[in-house]
Design a protein around this motif. Structure first.
Motif, PDB file in Angstrom:
ATOM      1  N   TRP A 143     -12.801  80.270 180.758  1.00 35.30           N
ATOM      2  CA  TRP A 143     -14.050  80.864 181.206  1.00 35.30           C
ATOM      3  C   TRP A 143     -14.410  82.071 180.336  1.00 35.30           C
ATOM      4  O   TRP A 143     -13.534  82.845 179.953  1.00 35.30           O
ATOM      5  CB  TRP A 143     -13.919  81.293 182.667  1.00 35.30           C
ATOM      6  CG  TRP A 143     -15.237  81.521 183.356  1.00 35.30           C
ATOM      7  CD1 TRP A 143     -15.838  82.715 183.579  1.00 35.30           C
ATOM      8  CD2 TRP A 143     -16.094  80.519 183.886  1.00 35.30           C
ATOM      9  NE1 TRP A 143     -17.031  82.514 184.232  1.00 35.30           N
ATOM     10  CE2 TRP A 143     -17.223  81.181 184.440  1.00 35.30           C
ATOM     11  CE3 TRP A 143     -16.040  79.132 183.952  1.00 35.30           C
ATOM     12  CZ2 TRP A 143     -18.268  80.500 185.063  1.00 35.30           C
ATOM     13  CZ3 TRP A 143     -17.066  78.453 184.558  1.00 35.30           C
ATOM     14  CH2 TRP A 143     -18.166  79.132 185.095  1.00 35.30           C
ATOM     15  N   PRO A 144     -15.702  82.236 180.017  1.00 35.49           N
ATOM     16  CA  PRO A 144     -16.101  83.394 179.185  1.00 35.49           C
ATOM     17  C   PRO A 144     -15.601  84.705 179.786  1.00 35.49           C
ATOM     18  O   PRO A 144     -15.736  84.966 180.963  1.00 35.49           O
ATOM     19  CB  PRO A 144     -17.633  83.329 179.209  1.00 35.49           C
ATOM     20  CG  PRO A 144     -17.937  81.879 179.441  1.00 35.49           C
ATOM     21  CD  PRO A 144     -16.839  81.375 180.340  1.00 35.49           C
ATOM     22  N   GLY A 145     -15.017  85.520 178.925  1.00 34.08           N
ATOM     23  CA  GLY A 145     -14.495  86.802 179.388  1.00 34.08           C
ATOM     24  C   GLY A 145     -13.009  86.783 179.643  1.00 34.08           C
ATOM     25  O   GLY A 145     -12.401  87.832 179.816  1.00 34.08           O
ATOM     26  N   ALA A 146     -12.395  85.577 179.703  1.00 28.06           N
ATOM     27  CA  ALA A 146     -10.963  85.499 179.997  1.00 28.06           C
ATOM     28  C   ALA A 146     -10.133  86.129 178.884  1.00 28.06           C
ATOM     29  O   ALA A 146      -9.033  86.612 179.119  1.00 28.06           O
ATOM     30  CB  ALA A 146     -10.553  84.047 180.204  1.00 28.06           C
ATOM     31  N   ALA A 147     -10.665  86.124 177.663  1.00 26.11           N
ATOM     32  CA  ALA A 147      -9.908  86.699 176.552  1.00 26.11           C
ATOM     33  C   ALA A 147      -9.675  88.183 176.721  1.00 26.11           C
ATOM     34  O   ALA A 147      -8.794  88.753 176.114  1.00 26.11           O
ATOM     35  CB  ALA A 147     -10.646  86.431 175.236  1.00 26.11           C
ATOM     36  N   LYS A 148     -10.453  88.840 177.582  1.00 24.52           N
ATOM     37  CA  LYS A 148     -10.244  90.266 177.823  1.00 24.52           C
ATOM     38  C   LYS A 148      -8.921  90.541 178.517  1.00 24.52           C
ATOM     39  O   LYS A 148      -8.507  91.685 178.642  1.00 24.52           O
ATOM     40  CB  LYS A 148     -11.389  90.807 178.691  1.00 24.52           C
ATOM     41  CG  LYS A 148     -12.733  90.777 178.003  1.00 24.52           C
ATOM     42  CD  LYS A 148     -13.818  91.307 178.925  1.00 24.52           C
ATOM     43  CE  LYS A 148     -15.199  91.234 178.255  1.00 24.52           C
ATOM     44  NZ  LYS A 148     -16.254  91.714 179.157  1.00 24.52           N
ATOM     45  N   ALA A 149      -8.258  89.474 178.986  1.00 26.21           N
ATOM     46  CA  ALA A 149      -6.966  89.654 179.670  1.00 26.21           C
ATOM     47  C   ALA A 149      -5.873  90.049 178.699  1.00 26.21           C
ATOM     48  O   ALA A 149      -4.786  90.365 179.114  1.00 26.21           O
ATOM     49  CB  ALA A 149      -6.578  88.348 180.377  1.00 26.21           C
ATOM     50  N   ARG A 150      -6.127  90.023 177.394  1.00 24.79           N
ATOM     51  CA  ARG A 150      -5.084  90.418 176.449  1.00 24.79           C
ATOM     52  C   ARG A 150      -4.738  91.866 176.641  1.00 24.79           C
ATOM     53  O   ARG A 150      -5.586  92.704 176.693  1.00 24.79           O
ATOM     54  CB  ARG A 150      -5.561  90.217 175.021  1.00 24.79           C
ATOM     55  CG  ARG A 150      -5.573  88.737 174.610  1.00 24.79           C
ATOM     56  CD  ARG A 150      -6.049  88.576 173.164  1.00 24.79           C
ATOM     57  NE  ARG A 150      -6.178  87.191 172.834  1.00 24.79           N
ATOM     58  CZ  ARG A 150      -7.036  86.711 171.969  1.00 24.79           C
ATOM     59  NH1 ARG A 150      -7.875  87.509 171.359  1.00 24.79           N
ATOM     60  NH2 ARG A 150      -7.082  85.425 171.714  1.00 24.79           N
ATOM     61  N   LYS A 171       3.290  87.556 169.310  1.00 27.22           N
ATOM     62  CA  LYS A 171       2.720  87.327 167.986  1.00 27.22           C
ATOM     63  C   LYS A 171       1.256  86.916 168.031  1.00 27.22           C
ATOM     64  O   LYS A 171       0.442  87.371 167.226  1.00 27.22           O
ATOM     65  CB  LYS A 171       3.537  86.259 167.248  1.00 27.22           C
ATOM     66  CG  LYS A 171       4.962  86.695 166.892  1.00 27.22           C
ATOM     67  CD  LYS A 171       5.689  85.591 166.146  1.00 27.22           C
ATOM     68  CE  LYS A 171       7.101  86.022 165.752  1.00 27.22           C
ATOM     69  NZ  LYS A 171       7.846  84.947 165.043  1.00 27.22           N
ATOM     70  N   LYS A 172       0.918  86.030 168.957  1.00 29.43           N
ATOM     71  CA  LYS A 172      -0.432  85.444 168.987  1.00 29.43           C
ATOM     72  C   LYS A 172      -1.273  85.893 170.170  1.00 29.43           C
ATOM     73  O   LYS A 172      -2.462  85.599 170.225  1.00 29.43           O
ATOM     74  CB  LYS A 172      -0.323  83.908 169.013  1.00 29.43           C
ATOM     75  CG  LYS A 172       0.449  83.313 167.843  1.00 29.43           C
ATOM     76  CD  LYS A 172      -0.290  83.499 166.522  1.00 29.43           C
ATOM     77  CE  LYS A 172       0.433  82.780 165.388  1.00 29.43           C
ATOM     78  NZ  LYS A 172      -0.270  82.926 164.093  1.00 29.43           N
ATOM     79  N   GLY A 173      -0.655  86.561 171.130  1.00 34.60           N
ATOM     80  CA  GLY A 173      -1.373  86.991 172.321  1.00 34.60           C
ATOM     81  C   GLY A 173      -1.120  86.057 173.496  1.00 34.60           C
ATOM     82  O   GLY A 173      -1.008  84.839 173.315  1.00 34.60           O
ATOM     83  N   PRO A 174      -1.038  86.592 174.720  1.00 32.83           N
ATOM     84  CA  PRO A 174      -0.734  85.759 175.890  1.00 32.83           C
ATOM     85  C   PRO A 174      -1.845  84.789 176.261  1.00 32.83           C
ATOM     86  O   PRO A 174      -1.585  83.765 176.886  1.00 32.83           O
ATOM     87  CB  PRO A 174      -0.501  86.793 177.001  1.00 32.83           C
ATOM     88  CG  PRO A 174      -1.239  88.018 176.547  1.00 32.83           C
ATOM     89  CD  PRO A 174      -1.127  88.017 175.051  1.00 32.83           C
ATOM     90  N   GLU A 175      -3.085  85.094 175.887  1.00 35.29           N
ATOM     91  CA  GLU A 175      -4.182  84.199 176.237  1.00 35.29           C
ATOM     92  C   GLU A 175      -3.978  82.819 175.628  1.00 35.29           C
ATOM     93  O   GLU A 175      -4.207  81.790 176.288  1.00 35.29           O
ATOM     94  CB  GLU A 175      -5.507  84.798 175.761  1.00 35.29           C
ATOM     95  CG  GLU A 175      -6.729  83.963 176.113  1.00 35.29           C
ATOM     96  CD  GLU A 175      -6.916  83.832 177.619  1.00 35.29           C
ATOM     97  OE1 GLU A 175      -7.394  82.760 178.039  1.00 35.29           O
ATOM     98  OE2 GLU A 175      -6.580  84.771 178.348  1.00 35.29           O
ATOM     99  N   LEU A 176      -3.534  82.760 174.379  1.00 35.81           N
ATOM    100  CA  LEU A 176      -3.263  81.474 173.729  1.00 35.81           C
ATOM    101  C   LEU A 176      -2.169  80.722 174.470  1.00 35.81           C
ATOM    102  O   LEU A 176      -2.266  79.501 174.670  1.00 35.81           O
ATOM    103  CB  LEU A 176      -2.860  81.710 172.269  1.00 35.81           C
ATOM    104  CG  LEU A 176      -2.408  80.467 171.488  1.00 35.81           C
ATOM    105  CD1 LEU A 176      -3.549  79.454 171.378  1.00 35.81           C
ATOM    106  CD2 LEU A 176      -1.894  80.849 170.097  1.00 35.81           C
ATOM    107  N   VAL A 177      -1.128  81.436 174.891  1.00 38.96           N
ATOM    108  CA  VAL A 177      -0.017  80.783 175.591  1.00 38.96           C
ATOM    109  C   VAL A 177      -0.480  80.198 176.921  1.00 38.96           C
ATOM    110  O   VAL A 177      -0.068  79.098 177.306  1.00 38.96           O
ATOM    111  CB  VAL A 177       1.140  81.774 175.804  1.00 38.96           C
ATOM    112  CG1 VAL A 177       2.276  81.115 176.583  1.00 38.96           C
ATOM    113  CG2 VAL A 177       1.659  82.286 174.471  1.00 38.96           C
ATOM    114  N   PRO A 236      11.741  82.630 176.972  1.00 42.20           N
ATOM    115  CA  PRO A 236      11.806  83.418 175.745  1.00 42.20           C
ATOM    116  C   PRO A 236      10.841  82.937 174.668  1.00 42.20           C
ATOM    117  O   PRO A 236      10.283  83.735 173.918  1.00 42.20           O
ATOM    118  CB  PRO A 236      13.269  83.266 175.296  1.00 42.20           C
ATOM    119  CG  PRO A 236      13.752  82.013 175.944  1.00 42.20           C
ATOM    120  CD  PRO A 236      13.008  81.934 177.247  1.00 42.20           C
ATOM    121  N   LEU A 237      10.625  81.617 174.587  1.00 46.87           N
ATOM    122  CA  LEU A 237       9.709  81.073 173.585  1.00 46.87           C
ATOM    123  C   LEU A 237       8.285  81.538 173.857  1.00 46.87           C
ATOM    124  O   LEU A 237       7.576  81.982 172.948  1.00 46.87           O
ATOM    125  CB  LEU A 237       9.775  79.543 173.592  1.00 46.87           C
ATOM    126  CG  LEU A 237       8.817  78.822 172.646  1.00 46.87           C
ATOM    127  CD1 LEU A 237       9.106  79.199 171.200  1.00 46.87           C
ATOM    128  CD2 LEU A 237       8.922  77.305 172.835  1.00 46.87           C
TER     129      LEU A 237
END
Length: 413
Positions: free
Chosen positions: A406-413, A289-295, A281-282
């Motif tokens: 890796w560059p481009g991974a942030a697109k997974a949001r 709130k912050k996006g799954p990429e950060l998690v 749950p956390l």
């Protein structure tokens, strides 16, 4: 997931009105949660018992380390080859068939006199324990829309408790009644779940007319089409290598010098799995709130640090080493489970109409990593000792971090 219409049940008539009027009765919710927990627990019963099991059947450390590898590999194959069948056939029938075969496979494991039979039984256990992956979407299908999140959450809690308690229970039972008794008891529990599902679970109409080959072929199409899916499966698989290497070798390591501990002590480390239940749950709230990429990056980093911390063990007393192992297990379990929740958020957002197949790809990557970690971990322990297992786990987590950075991974949001 497309909705699946229900028809009559094969069990008592009393089960049918509750399912139709309210989506799911409390009794049926409890059945699904318990079934998911007991099914997935079958994957982990062997791990705390490997030390005493090896002595009893005369198997080497390397050979007995192949037992959890076979189970995890079977689970990965089951998700890949069997999970798509839920879209094509009555999911109730699939659950009943898998429960019957899993019951027999657990009995075969309990009766094994040599490592060959045990490996074959472990592979069958992994294949059919995937009934947990049929139960969760069954709950989502039966639940009314306004209560779907709560009901699926309840069933997932049962699944997480199965992972958490399996090692604790098997360690205790093996210590006091023998490892064979654990497999026999597990077989009886699955048989009871199968009987209860036969009486209380409604039937499901198929949602797809695709042939079996077309269903499997669509998995490859999804992998080629979505880079976010590939990164999620690869990163979770790499993280699972270290996770499985630790749990697959812990009992054997604790069985030897300087600890000389039994299976009950090894199983007690499974309580660290409570961190995973807390992480779900956390991690979900932070993802919202912050996006799954950060998690994913936070989770993988935490796991890598926890794995690396075990390299400090030689500087501690024997008791201090046990404390360090427990703290590290809490840390990396928290990181692994948080990363999995975030990866599911990423994957489910890719193509809502194909969530079951997307989930199958993610979990295939995860359990291939589990199987690889079990095999490499047992080899590392036998050849170079526990420090090699620590190095393997740390390296795999760092590689997972590279994938997420890796560059481009942030697109997974």
């Amino acid at each position: 997931m497309n909705s699946i219409q229900k028809t009559h049940t094969a069990g008592p008539a009393s089960a049918q009105p509750a399912a139709h009027a309210n989506g799911l009765s409390p009794t049926l919710i409890g059945l699904l949660a318990t079934g998911a927990g007991l099914a997935v627990a079958s994957l982990y019963y062997s791990q705390p018992m490997l030390g005493v099991l090896a002595d009893d059947i005369g198997a080497s450390e390397r050979a007995v380390g192949m037992v959890p590898m076979s189970t995890q590999l079977g689970y990965a194959l089951g998700i890949l080859l069997l999970a798509p069948l839920g879209d094509r056939y009555d999911r109730r029938r699939i659950i009943l068939i898998k429960a019957a075969i899993l019951t027999v496979a657990l009995l075969l494991a309990g009766a094994a006199s040599g490592v060959g039979t045990l490996l074959a039984a472990s592979l069958a256990i992994g294949l059919t324990a995937t009934l947990a992956q049929d139960i969760v979407p069954a709950a989502a299908t039966l639940a009314p829309e306004q209560h779907r999140g709560r009901i699926v959450g309840t069933v997932m809690t049962g699944l997480l408790l199965g992972i958490l308690l399996s090692r604790v229970v098997s360690g205790f039972v093996a210590e006091h009644f023998g490892w064979r008794a654990m497999f026999v008891g597990a077989s009886a529990s699955i048989a009871l779940i199968g009987l209860a599902a036969w009486r209380g679970l409604p039937r499901f109409h198929p949602t797809s007319r695709l042939s079996y080959g077309a269903l499997l072929g669509s998995l490859g199409t999804l992998v080629r089409k979505h880079g976010a899916l590939r990164r999620a499966a690869l990163a979770q698989g790499l993280l699972s290598v270290g996770f499985s290497a630790f749990w697959s070798t812990l009992a054997v390591m604790l069985h030897g010098a300087p600890f000389h501990l039994g299976s009950a002590a090894a199983g007690a480390f499974g309580l660290a799995g409570a961190a995973g239940a807390l992480a779900a749950p956390l991690a979900g709230r932070i993802s919202d709130k912050k996006g799954p990429e950060l998690v994913t990056r936070l989770g993988v980093t935490l796991a890598a640090l926890a794995f690396a911390s075990m390299a400090l063990a030689p500087w501690f007393s024997t008791q201090g080493q046990l404390v360090l192992l427990a703290l590290a297990a809490i840390g990396f379990d928290l990181g692994v489970q948080a990363t999995l929740v975030a990866h599911q958020s990423i994957v489910y957002s890719i193509e809502p109409g194909a969530r079951s197949r997307l989930n199958a790809v993610l979990f295939v990557g995860m359990f291939v990593g589990m199987a690889t970690g079990a095999a490499l971990g047992s080899l590392a322990l036998a050849q170079w000792g526990w420090i090699a297992v620590v190095a393997l786990a740390t390296l795999s987590a760092l590689l997972a971090l590279v994938v997420r950075m890796w560059p481009g991974a942030a697109k997974a949001r």
